[in-house]
Design a protein around this motif. Sequence first.
Motif, PDB file in Angstrom:
ATOM      1  N   PRO A   4       0.805  -1.231   0.000  1.00  0.00           N
ATOM      2  CA  PRO A   4       0.000   0.000   0.000  1.00  0.00           C
ATOM      3  C   PRO A   4       0.835   1.277   0.000  1.00  0.00           C
ATOM      4  N   ILE A   5       2.081   1.187   0.420  1.00  0.00           N
ATOM      5  CA  ILE A   5       2.919   2.404   0.445  1.00  0.00           C
ATOM      6  C   ILE A   5       4.016   2.319  -0.619  1.00  0.00           C
ATOM      7  N   LEU A   6       4.863   1.288  -0.541  1.00  0.00           N
ATOM      8  CA  LEU A   6       5.983   1.215  -1.497  1.00  0.00           C
ATOM      9  C   LEU A   6       5.468   0.918  -2.903  1.00  0.00           C
ATOM     10  N   GLY A   7       4.320   0.236  -3.001  1.00  0.00           N
ATOM     11  CA  GLY A   7       3.727  -0.024  -4.314  1.00  0.00           C
ATOM     12  C   GLY A   7       3.340   1.273  -5.019  1.00  0.00           C
TER      13      GLY A   7
ATOM     14  N   LEU B 268       3.265  11.920  -2.650  1.00  0.00           N
ATOM     15  CA  LEU B 268       3.020  12.186  -1.229  1.00  0.00           C
ATOM     16  C   LEU B 268       2.724  10.866  -0.507  1.00  0.00           C
ATOM     17  N   GLY B 269       3.117   9.763  -1.145  1.00  0.00           N
ATOM     18  CA  GLY B 269       2.824   8.448  -0.585  1.00  0.00           C
ATOM     19  C   GLY B 269       3.853   8.044   0.456  1.00  0.00           C
ATOM     20  N   VAL B 270       4.982   7.565   0.010  1.00  0.00           N
ATOM     21  CA  VAL B 270       5.969   7.015   0.945  1.00  0.00           C
ATOM     22  C   VAL B 270       6.541   8.114   1.849  1.00  0.00           C
ATOM     23  N   GLY B 271       6.813   7.745   3.091  1.00  0.00           N
ATOM     24  CA  GLY B 271       7.350   8.702   4.053  1.00  0.00           C
ATOM     25  C   GLY B 271       8.837   8.897   3.883  1.00  0.00           C
ATOM     26  N   VAL B 272       9.181   9.695   2.898  1.00  0.00           N
ATOM     27  CA  VAL B 272      10.584  10.002   2.632  1.00  0.00           C
ATOM     28  C   VAL B 272      10.689  11.522   2.563  1.00  0.00           C
TER      29      VAL B 272
ATOM     30  N   THR C 246      -2.629   2.439  12.372  1.00  0.00           N
ATOM     31  CA  THR C 246      -1.181   2.392  12.578  1.00  0.00           C
ATOM     32  C   THR C 246      -0.512   2.266  11.213  1.00  0.00           C
ATOM     33  N   TRP C 247       0.791   2.260  11.204  1.00  0.00           N
ATOM     34  CA  TRP C 247       1.542   2.041   9.964  1.00  0.00           C
ATOM     35  C   TRP C 247       1.079   0.703   9.367  1.00  0.00           C
ATOM     36  N   PRO C 248       0.646   0.671   8.096  1.00  0.00           N
ATOM     37  CA  PRO C 248       0.050  -0.558   7.564  1.00  0.00           C
ATOM     38  C   PRO C 248       0.978  -1.768   7.592  1.00  0.00           C
TER      39      PRO C 248
ATOM     40  N   HIS D 162       3.377  10.191  15.205  1.00  0.00           N
ATOM     41  CA  HIS D 162       2.592   8.979  14.925  1.00  0.00           C
ATOM     42  C   HIS D 162       2.319   8.828  13.423  1.00  0.00           C
ATOM     43  N   ASN D 163       2.570   7.630  12.941  1.00  0.00           N
ATOM     44  CA  ASN D 163       2.374   7.286  11.534  1.00  0.00           C
ATOM     45  C   ASN D 163       1.139   6.384  11.441  1.00  0.00           C
ATOM     46  N   PRO D 164       0.035   6.784  10.845  1.00  0.00           N
ATOM     47  CA  PRO D 164      -0.099   7.848   9.844  1.00  0.00           C
ATOM     48  C   PRO D 164      -0.755   9.150  10.319  1.00  0.00           C
TER      49      PRO D 164
ATOM     50  N   ALA E 264      10.690   6.065  14.956  1.00  0.00           N
ATOM     51  CA  ALA E 264      11.254   6.146  13.604  1.00  0.00           C
ATOM     52  C   ALA E 264      11.499   7.587  13.166  1.00  0.00           C
ATOM     53  N   TYR E 265      11.070   8.559  13.984  1.00  0.00           N
ATOM     54  CA  TYR E 265      11.108   9.953  13.514  1.00  0.00           C
ATOM     55  C   TYR E 265      11.697  10.900  14.550  1.00  0.00           C
ATOM     56  N   GLN E 266      12.616  10.388  15.386  1.00  0.00           N
ATOM     57  CA  GLN E 266      13.174  11.258  16.422  1.00  0.00           C
ATOM     58  C   GLN E 266      13.844  12.470  15.766  1.00  0.00           C
TER      59      GLN E 266
ATOM     60  N   SER F  48      16.551   5.956   9.325  1.00  0.00           N
ATOM     61  CA  SER F  48      16.261   6.218   7.914  1.00  0.00           C
ATOM     62  C   SER F  48      15.942   7.680   7.697  1.00  0.00           C
ATOM     63  N   LYS F  49      15.062   8.210   8.539  1.00  0.00           N
ATOM     64  CA  LYS F  49      14.564   9.558   8.306  1.00  0.00           C
ATOM     65  C   LYS F  49      15.504  10.605   8.871  1.00  0.00           C
ATOM     66  N   ASN F  50      15.846  10.483  10.150  1.00  0.00           N
ATOM     67  CA  ASN F  50      16.592  11.593  10.756  1.00  0.00           C
ATOM     68  C   ASN F  50      18.037  11.695  10.250  1.00  0.00           C
TER      69      ASN F  50
ATOM     70  N   MET G  42       6.085  13.950   9.574  1.00  0.00           N
ATOM     71  CA  MET G  42       5.897  14.044   8.123  1.00  0.00           C
ATOM     72  C   MET G  42       4.460  13.838   7.680  1.00  0.00           C
ATOM     73  N   PHE G  43       3.662  13.192   8.524  1.00  0.00           N
ATOM     74  CA  PHE G  43       2.374  12.709   8.010  1.00  0.00           C
ATOM     75  C   PHE G  43       1.179  13.499   8.513  1.00  0.00           C
ATOM     76  N   THR G  44       0.200  13.587   7.629  1.00  0.00           N
ATOM     77  CA  THR G  44      -1.112  14.091   7.994  1.00  0.00           C
ATOM     78  C   THR G  44      -2.131  13.125   7.439  1.00  0.00           C
TER      79      THR G  44
ATOM     80  N   GLY H 167      -5.746   8.133   2.973  1.00  0.00           N
ATOM     81  CA  GLY H 167      -5.821   9.591   3.016  1.00  0.00           C
ATOM     82  C   GLY H 167      -4.583  10.214   3.635  1.00  0.00           C
ATOM     83  N   ARG H 168      -3.599   9.377   3.981  1.00  0.00           N
ATOM     84  CA  ARG H 168      -2.362   9.900   4.546  1.00  0.00           C
ATOM     85  C   ARG H 168      -1.541  10.580   3.472  1.00  0.00           C
ATOM     86  N   ILE H 169      -1.049  11.784   3.769  1.00  0.00           N
ATOM     87  CA  ILE H 169      -0.075  12.379   2.866  1.00  0.00           C
ATOM     88  C   ILE H 169       1.236  12.635   3.617  1.00  0.00           C
TER      89      ILE H 169
HETATM   90  C1  LMR Z   1       6.148   5.108   5.451  1.00  0.00           C
HETATM   91  O1  LMR Z   1       5.299   4.876   6.314  1.00  0.00           O
HETATM   92  O2  LMR Z   1       5.887   5.626   4.360  1.00  0.00           O
HETATM   93  C2  LMR Z   1       7.590   4.792   5.747  1.00  0.00           C
HETATM   94  O3  LMR Z   1       7.714   4.263   7.011  1.00  0.00           O
HETATM   95  C3  LMR Z   1       8.206   3.966   4.691  1.00  0.00           C
HETATM   96  C4  LMR Z   1       7.700   2.560   4.681  1.00  0.00           C
HETATM   97  O4  LMR Z   1       8.539   1.653   4.704  1.00  0.00           O
HETATM   98  O5  LMR Z   1       6.493   2.340   4.619  1.00  0.00           O
END
Ligand code: LMR
Length: 419
Positions: free
Chosen positions: A29-32, A48-52, A146-148, A199-201, A230-232, A262-264, A367-369, A393-395
Amino acid sequence: MPGPTDLLNATRRTNLAMLADVQPAPPDPILGLTEAYRADPREGKVNLGVGVYCDEHGKTPVLDAVRQAERVLAETQTTKSYLPIDGDPGYHQAVRDLLLGPERDAQLGDRVRVCATPGGTGGLRVAGDLIHAAFPDAKLWLSTPTWPNHPAVFAAAGLTTRNYRYFDAGSNALDFDGMMADLEQAADGDAILLHGCCHNPTGVDPSPDQWAAIAAFLANRRVLPVIDLAYQGFGTGLDDDAAGVHAVLDACPDALVVCSYSKNFSLYRERAGAVVLMAESADAARDAMSRMKQGVRRIYSNPPAHGGDIVRTILKTPALRDQWTAELDAMRSRINDTRAGLTRGLDERGVALSPDGNAFIDRQSGMFTLTGLTKDQVRALRERHAIYAVDSGRINVAGITPDRLDAVCEAIGDAVGNG
Ligand code: LMR
């Protein structure tokens, strides 16, 4: 007997073939989404998909501190031999410094052990494996939403999961009473997963008082806190973003904290992460870590070195650490400016993503809303405007560049009006 060429050329299935029976998996659902985005030929597309994190030019930068650390490593590294199963002791110390700070680090001493892992996802799996191996009946409690990937990673580790209320879509805020009421249902020996910050998402975190109440609750129950951090540094700052984790560590006898760099450190593909294990005594920490190492050996044997070496080099070199902190501050500022810009841009167009307007976007952290856009509206964004968001609906706010901000606001307005 068919020769190898006959087999290669065969178009008909033989009854010996096995892999042809494998059912295809749905796209992630995210990397795809990133795969679909890459294949999209349209000009001006926005991911606006993947959290990068992306800078104002839409690039995910290699930080200067990272480049300098890599130069040092290129000149000083003497071997590519295996690391220990739990990684390099110098990296362990760097992870402890960043998470615990010097005082708590000294206080906790050998009650804390660190296992280097391939990114945060690798850490979650290793943590899940330990919980399942040690407490086969444990259920792991996850926030809704939560994060899928959380449910999938823990299911792969063999764990049963349960959900607790977290996000109140009506107010775009934490449903704290619902959360605590659901967590009361956790049984003796269960584990509870919390997002340390950002918190993701949803981008919605507990307040300091709420963290204190969560920590007090955990301290009075025989449940294992598992904190995904993951986002300190992407929320309010390195220390503030660890304050919730500290509240839990200070109150509870034991916990697992899964860290990702990864992020910080913008080290996504280097897969630098860790599990920090805190137990009630040094002996308990040693024994639990021996189990975790047994699990690691069975999955990937020992961790990759490069990302962790970079983190270690930066954190132990004062000039590089200062450089990194400044770069992290700049990433956080850009995210916060973009949140404000998105709120303003939608307000100016008379687009309201909630009955209370758009101010919630600015209140959230990281990063997320969770925009409240429906799946159809997300599809409209993608099909009509080449703007990619997660179906929920997460961006990823950090994917919006200044030159695309207006277009994103226009497109959201269009999707909301017509979706
Ligand atoms: C995200 O939620 O977009 C990030 O954590 C990257 C991932 O691996 O899903």
